[in-house]
Motif scaffolding. Sequence first.
Motif, PDB file in Angstrom:
ATOM      1  N   GLU A 184      12.299   4.246  62.085  1.00  0.00           N
ATOM      2  CA  GLU A 184      11.431   5.110  61.250  1.00  0.00           C
ATOM      3  C   GLU A 184      12.248   6.067  60.643  1.00  0.00           C
ATOM      4  O   GLU A 184      13.029   6.811  61.308  1.00  0.00           O
ATOM      5  CB  GLU A 184      10.448   5.861  62.238  1.00  0.00           C
ATOM      6  CG  GLU A 184       9.327   4.947  62.838  1.00  0.00           C
ATOM      7  CD  GLU A 184       8.221   4.182  61.782  1.00  0.00           C
ATOM      8  OE1 GLU A 184       8.122   4.925  60.673  1.00  0.00           O
ATOM      9  OE2 GLU A 184       7.867   3.272  61.845  1.00  0.00           O
ATOM     10  N   PRO A 185      12.034   6.148  59.241  1.00  0.00           N
ATOM     11  CA  PRO A 185      13.024   6.979  58.493  1.00  0.00           C
ATOM     12  C   PRO A 185      12.632   8.491  58.692  1.00  0.00           C
ATOM     13  O   PRO A 185      11.301   8.906  58.747  1.00  0.00           O
ATOM     14  CB  PRO A 185      12.762   6.783  57.052  1.00  0.00           C
ATOM     15  CG  PRO A 185      11.484   5.962  57.006  1.00  0.00           C
ATOM     16  CD  PRO A 185      11.233   5.478  58.474  1.00  0.00           C
ATOM     17  N   VAL A 186      13.579   9.430  58.665  1.00  0.00           N
ATOM     18  CA  VAL A 186      13.344  10.682  58.777  1.00  0.00           C
ATOM     19  C   VAL A 186      13.257  11.316  57.398  1.00  0.00           C
ATOM     20  O   VAL A 186      14.214  11.265  56.694  1.00  0.00           O
ATOM     21  CB  VAL A 186      14.493  11.315  59.643  1.00  0.00           C
ATOM     22  CG1 VAL A 186      14.344  13.099  59.798  1.00  0.00           C
ATOM     23  CG2 VAL A 186      14.521  10.897  61.003  1.00  0.00           C
ATOM     24  N   ILE A 187      12.121  11.774  57.012  1.00  0.00           N
ATOM     25  CA  ILE A 187      11.920  11.998  55.723  1.00  0.00           C
ATOM     26  C   ILE A 187      12.096  13.533  55.628  1.00  0.00           C
ATOM     27  O   ILE A 187      11.715  14.559  56.215  1.00  0.00           O
ATOM     28  CB  ILE A 187      10.304  11.812  55.457  1.00  0.00           C
ATOM     29  CG1 ILE A 187      10.145  10.382  55.568  1.00  0.00           C
ATOM     30  CG2 ILE A 187      10.241  12.320  53.814  1.00  0.00           C
ATOM     31  CD1 ILE A 187      10.904   9.411  54.891  1.00  0.00           C
ATOM     32  N   ALA A 188      13.267  13.839  54.867  1.00  0.00           N
ATOM     33  CA  ALA A 188      13.626  15.447  54.602  1.00  0.00           C
ATOM     34  C   ALA A 188      12.917  15.964  53.761  1.00  0.00           C
ATOM     35  O   ALA A 188      12.470  17.144  53.528  1.00  0.00           O
ATOM     36  CB  ALA A 188      15.114  15.334  54.191  1.00  0.00           C
ATOM     37  N   PHE A 189      12.433  15.294  52.526  1.00  0.00           N
ATOM     38  CA  PHE A 189      11.756  15.664  51.286  1.00  0.00           C
ATOM     39  C   PHE A 189      10.833  14.751  50.714  1.00  0.00           C
ATOM     40  O   PHE A 189      11.279  13.627  50.759  1.00  0.00           O
ATOM     41  CB  PHE A 189      12.782  16.207  50.124  1.00  0.00           C
ATOM     42  CG  PHE A 189      13.825  17.225  50.529  1.00  0.00           C
ATOM     43  CD1 PHE A 189      13.354  18.574  50.389  1.00  0.00           C
ATOM     44  CD2 PHE A 189      15.017  16.961  50.867  1.00  0.00           C
ATOM     45  CE1 PHE A 189      14.207  19.615  50.723  1.00  0.00           C
ATOM     46  CE2 PHE A 189      15.819  18.014  51.278  1.00  0.00           C
ATOM     47  CZ  PHE A 189      15.481  19.443  51.240  1.00  0.00           C
ATOM     48  N   GLU A 190       9.784  15.218  50.205  1.00  0.00           N
ATOM     49  CA  GLU A 190       8.998  14.079  49.671  1.00  0.00           C
ATOM     50  C   GLU A 190       8.606  14.969  48.260  1.00  0.00           C
ATOM     51  O   GLU A 190       8.466  15.883  47.997  1.00  0.00           O
ATOM     52  CB  GLU A 190       7.569  14.028  50.320  1.00  0.00           C
ATOM     53  CG  GLU A 190       7.626  13.290  51.482  1.00  0.00           C
ATOM     54  CD  GLU A 190       6.450  13.202  52.281  1.00  0.00           C
ATOM     55  OE1 GLU A 190       5.232  13.599  51.707  1.00  0.00           O
ATOM     56  OE2 GLU A 190       6.150  12.378  53.118  1.00  0.00           O
ATOM     57  N   SER A 191       8.257  14.114  47.233  1.00  0.00           N
ATOM     58  CA  SER A 191       7.882  14.302  46.068  1.00  0.00           C
ATOM     59  C   SER A 191       7.181  13.457  45.175  1.00  0.00           C
ATOM     60  O   SER A 191       7.424  12.182  45.436  1.00  0.00           O
ATOM     61  CB  SER A 191       9.252  14.802  44.861  1.00  0.00           C
ATOM     62  OG  SER A 191       8.851  14.942  43.613  1.00  0.00           O
ATOM     63  N   GLU A 192       6.324  13.750  44.334  1.00  0.00           N
ATOM     64  CA  GLU A 192       5.351  12.889  43.583  1.00  0.00           C
ATOM     65  C   GLU A 192       6.150  12.431  42.427  1.00  0.00           C
ATOM     66  O   GLU A 192       5.626  11.472  41.665  1.00  0.00           O
ATOM     67  CB  GLU A 192       4.308  13.400  43.356  1.00  0.00           C
ATOM     68  CG  GLU A 192       3.137  13.698  44.417  1.00  0.00           C
ATOM     69  CD  GLU A 192       1.772  14.089  44.130  1.00  0.00           C
ATOM     70  OE1 GLU A 192       1.629  14.501  42.903  1.00  0.00           O
ATOM     71  OE2 GLU A 192       0.912  13.795  45.099  1.00  0.00           O
ATOM     72  N   GLU A 193       7.168  13.150  42.083  1.00  0.00           N
ATOM     73  CA  GLU A 193       7.988  12.619  40.744  1.00  0.00           C
ATOM     74  C   GLU A 193       9.131  11.837  40.886  1.00  0.00           C
ATOM     75  O   GLU A 193      10.121  12.267  41.927  1.00  0.00           O
ATOM     76  CB  GLU A 193       8.520  13.706  40.218  1.00  0.00           C
ATOM     77  CG  GLU A 193       7.151  14.602  39.548  1.00  0.00           C
ATOM     78  CD  GLU A 193       6.582  13.914  38.257  1.00  0.00           C
ATOM     79  OE1 GLU A 193       7.367  12.828  37.559  1.00  0.00           O
ATOM     80  OE2 GLU A 193       5.407  14.087  37.740  1.00  0.00           O
ATOM     81  N   ILE A 194       9.273  10.632  40.759  1.00  0.00           N
ATOM     82  CA  ILE A 194      10.452   9.739  41.119  1.00  0.00           C
ATOM     83  C   ILE A 194      11.761  10.437  40.328  1.00  0.00           C
ATOM     84  O   ILE A 194      12.731  10.296  41.133  1.00  0.00           O
ATOM     85  CB  ILE A 194      10.115   8.424  40.432  1.00  0.00           C
ATOM     86  CG1 ILE A 194      11.215   7.450  41.216  1.00  0.00           C
ATOM     87  CG2 ILE A 194      10.406   8.160  38.919  1.00  0.00           C
ATOM     88  CD1 ILE A 194      10.771   5.810  41.205  1.00  0.00           C
ATOM     89  N   ALA A 195      11.633  11.073  39.302  1.00  0.00           N
ATOM     90  CA  ALA A 195      12.778  11.803  38.803  1.00  0.00           C
ATOM     91  C   ALA A 195      13.541  12.890  39.661  1.00  0.00           C
ATOM     92  O   ALA A 195      14.451  13.163  39.985  1.00  0.00           O
ATOM     93  CB  ALA A 195      12.558  12.287  37.186  1.00  0.00           C
ATOM     94  N   THR A 196      12.418  13.449  40.490  1.00  0.00           N
ATOM     95  CA  THR A 196      12.897  14.576  41.323  1.00  0.00           C
ATOM     96  C   THR A 196      13.399  13.842  42.356  1.00  0.00           C
ATOM     97  O   THR A 196      14.420  14.502  43.049  1.00  0.00           O
ATOM     98  CB  THR A 196      11.565  15.267  41.871  1.00  0.00           C
ATOM     99  OG1 THR A 196      10.868  16.115  40.452  1.00  0.00           O
ATOM    100  CG2 THR A 196      11.889  16.550  42.805  1.00  0.00           C
ATOM    101  N   VAL A 197      12.910  12.616  42.930  1.00  0.00           N
ATOM    102  CA  VAL A 197      13.645  12.000  44.071  1.00  0.00           C
ATOM    103  C   VAL A 197      14.924  11.650  43.939  1.00  0.00           C
ATOM    104  O   VAL A 197      15.939  11.905  44.440  1.00  0.00           O
ATOM    105  CB  VAL A 197      12.796  10.760  44.523  1.00  0.00           C
ATOM    106  CG1 VAL A 197      13.453   9.900  45.584  1.00  0.00           C
ATOM    107  CG2 VAL A 197      11.249  11.367  45.009  1.00  0.00           C
ATOM    108  N   ARG A 198      15.250  11.120  42.434  1.00  0.00           N
ATOM    109  CA  ARG A 198      16.581  10.841  42.081  1.00  0.00           C
ATOM    110  C   ARG A 198      17.340  12.107  41.948  1.00  0.00           C
ATOM    111  O   ARG A 198      18.583  11.849  42.677  1.00  0.00           O
ATOM    112  CB  ARG A 198      16.546  10.245  40.589  1.00  0.00           C
ATOM    113  CG  ARG A 198      15.845   8.876  40.693  1.00  0.00           C
ATOM    114  CD  ARG A 198      16.534   7.957  39.415  1.00  0.00           C
ATOM    115  NE  ARG A 198      15.747   8.727  38.195  1.00  0.00           N
ATOM    116  CZ  ARG A 198      14.708   8.503  37.676  1.00  0.00           C
ATOM    117  NH1 ARG A 198      13.997   7.304  37.921  1.00  0.00           N
ATOM    118  NH2 ARG A 198      14.259   9.170  36.473  1.00  0.00           N
ATOM    119  N   GLY A 199      16.838  12.951  41.389  1.00  0.00           N
ATOM    120  CA  GLY A 199      17.717  14.338  41.474  1.00  0.00           C
ATOM    121  C   GLY A 199      18.183  14.763  42.793  1.00  0.00           C
ATOM    122  O   GLY A 199      19.174  15.341  43.065  1.00  0.00           O
TER     123      GLY A 199
END
Length: 287
Positions: free
Chosen positions: A214-229
């Motif tokens: 199960e992945p440990v999620i450090a951050f979540e974002s609704e913007e895929i550009a933010t996830v990439r950043g």
Amino acid sequence: MDVQTLRWFLSLCDTENMRDTAAIEGVNQSTLSRALARLEADLGVELFHRHGRRLAVNRFGALFREHAARAVGEVDDARRRLDALANPDTGLIRLGFLHSVGRWLVPEILRDHRAVTPGIRFELRQGFARELFAWLNGGDIDAALVTPPPQGDGARWHRLREQQLCIALPVDHPLAAVEELTLRDVRDEPFIALPPTTDLRRVIDGLCREAGFEPVIAFESEEIATVRGLIGAGLGVGILPRPATPEHDDPAYRPLVPAQQRPIGLAWNPLPSPTAATARFVAHLTR
């Protein structure tokens, strides 16, 4: 009170920032401020709480927002229907699309369609798959560039492309130079991901479970550009579609092993009957 003022009001509700709305709508802040003042004077109530440059919709604004959205929606629907009835070559197509295809597939499709039907106007709206299908079923958009519909949905869908799913890592990550990575190779890394309600996140969670963790999620974002950043900044890893037009600050992408593809296609709702402009657009992409 006019439709343009209502549009500005709805935009302010979304951004809660005078400067951002002015930039989005292409007007001066002073013009926007005066329009809001006139609207509030006309209604006899303030619609926002003021906190310096920030605005927050108050209870009066929230109530008026519902009616304003319906009013603007009715006007837009009337204009769309009139455009389609008057001339299908100059009609309006309301096209929704996934965030991840906005930089490559949307421009490509619009360019190709405008080459054969230059008079068509497009109204673009991006969202997650669940939102796009809800908008389709609710008549808020005419077509969508999206993953396949959920089982039981009445929308039609035609495959157009496939996105390669990759492990995305900071460029200076020790594994970034490894050509073939499996999910187990990054099981101990913090993950950066989209919210659990998105279709891509459900795919990712399923792939991780198949890999035994199960992945440990450090951050979540609704913007895929933010996830990439965030990945590019070294804050974790993730699973993302490989972009067709990479940016200079993108993370490193390594294809999943075994390979995983994400289908992208055109969805439309056959009921009620599409406008002539939408029907021609669908025919152009599905021929």
